[in-house]
Design an enzyme around this catalytic site. Structure first.
Site, mmCIF file in Angstrom:
data_model
loop_
_atom_site.group_PDB
_atom_site.id
_atom_site.type_symbol
_atom_site.label_atom_id
_atom_site.label_comp_id
_atom_site.label_asym_id
_atom_site.label_seq_id
_atom_site.Cartn_x
_atom_site.Cartn_y
_atom_site.Cartn_z
ATOM 1 N N SER A 145 0.827 -1.202 0.000
ATOM 2 C CA SER A 145 0.000 0.000 0.000
ATOM 3 C C SER A 145 0.867 1.260 0.000
ATOM 4 O O SER A 145 1.680 1.445 -0.900
ATOM 5 C CB SER A 145 -0.964 -0.038 1.194
ATOM 6 N N HIS A 158 -7.357 -5.607 -0.300
ATOM 7 C CA HIS A 158 -6.176 -4.754 -0.245
ATOM 8 C C HIS A 158 -5.015 -5.379 0.519
ATOM 9 O O HIS A 158 -3.942 -4.783 0.578
ATOM 10 C CB HIS A 158 -6.570 -3.416 0.405
ATOM 11 N N ASP A 218 -10.182 -4.613 -5.191
ATOM 12 C CA ASP A 218 -9.546 -3.799 -4.159
ATOM 13 C C ASP A 218 -10.197 -2.419 -4.148
ATOM 14 O O ASP A 218 -9.978 -1.616 -5.059
ATOM 15 C CB ASP A 218 -8.046 -3.699 -4.427
#
Length: 273
Positions: free
Chosen positions: A96, A246, A218
């Protein structure tokens, strides 16, 4: 200096391979989220893990808002860790926002990075037509306001959105608990940096070869983001994952490891991995 850096970030390592993989966790998490991935990679690599300052077992007393005013400041920490370990160039795997943090570090010090793996990255979470980041600015501000009012309620809302995998509630609960585990002042500060960040202008500066691992379904980093990154990053490879959500390193670690290994095998052809 070296020991202070390693202690500040609770740096740990496993494995004895010549190639070094650094695993960097995302927002609201810590290095424990890699526990299903790290041992598999450590079978033939040296794997380094760390906690961003303010979360996990890092030294929260080292955190100051002026020291961590941008994602580049977190990138500086990554550089210091690699320099302290004297282990570069490394394969850096960032989940991320740590994909962006790793990219900024690699732009600043390309000599320390051999490859960059971005797991569910998003260089800008806010929609800016025609760019689709996944969130309207008003939605982000509402989320930050909810954090100010009730951190637990925010985590309860955000965890299932990010995790998906509704048939595995234990994953959602783990993420929810992790989001609430850190110092709320630090978590709130980092959240604002993460969700309001825009590093798109930096993308053309990256010269380190990169792998973009795009999670399926996601909501935090939609499919269009992966396509955008692939277009903007020179020497990039895009792989779409079957794993939904995610956090595929938590929900589907075997697929995550397999795709990282496949990418490295193609580039280290003829070498023992």
């Amino acid at each position: 200096m070296r020991e202070a850096v390693l202690a500040r970030h609770h740096v740990t390592s496993m494995g004895n391979g010549q190639a070094v993989i650094v695993l960097a966790h995302g927002f609201g998490c810590d290095q424990r989220m890699w526990r299903h991935v790290a041992p598999e990679l450590a079978r033939d690599h040296r794997v380094v893990l760390f906690d961003h300052v303010g979360v996990g077992r890092s030294d929260a007393s080292a955190w100051r808002p002026e020291r961590y005013a941008s994602l580049s400041d977190y990138g500086r920490d990554v550089i210091e860790i690699i320099e302290s370990l004297q282990c570069g160039p490394v394969v850096f795997v960032g989940h991320s926002v740590s994909g962006s943090i790793g990219m900024l570090a690699a732009i600043a010090r390309p000599d320390l990075f051999e490859y960059l793996v971005m797991l569910c990255p998003n260089p800008c979470f806010i929609n800016d037509p025609p760019y689709e980041g996944g969130f309207e600015r008003a939605d982000v501000m509402d989320l930050l306001e909810l954090m100010d009012r009730n951190m637990s309620a925010w985590a309860n809302f955000f965890a299932p959105v990010a995790m998906k995998n509704d048939d595995r509630p234990e994953l959602r609960q783990e993420l929810q608990d992790s989001l609430c585990a850190g110092d709320p002042v630090i978590v709130r500060h980092f959240a604002q940096l993460v969700f309001l960040a825009d590093v798109r202008a930096e993308l053309p500066k990256l010269r380190v070869p990169s792998l973009i691992l795009q999670g399926g379904d996601d909501s935090v980093a939609p499919l269009s983001v992966g396509d955008y990154l692939h277009q903007q990053l020179a020497q990039s490879t895009l792989r779409r994952m079957a794993a939904p959500g995610h956090c595929p390193h938590m929900s589907h670690p075997h697929e995550t490891v397999a795709l990282i290994r496949e990418y490295l095998a193609d580039r280290y052809a003829g070498k023992q991995l």
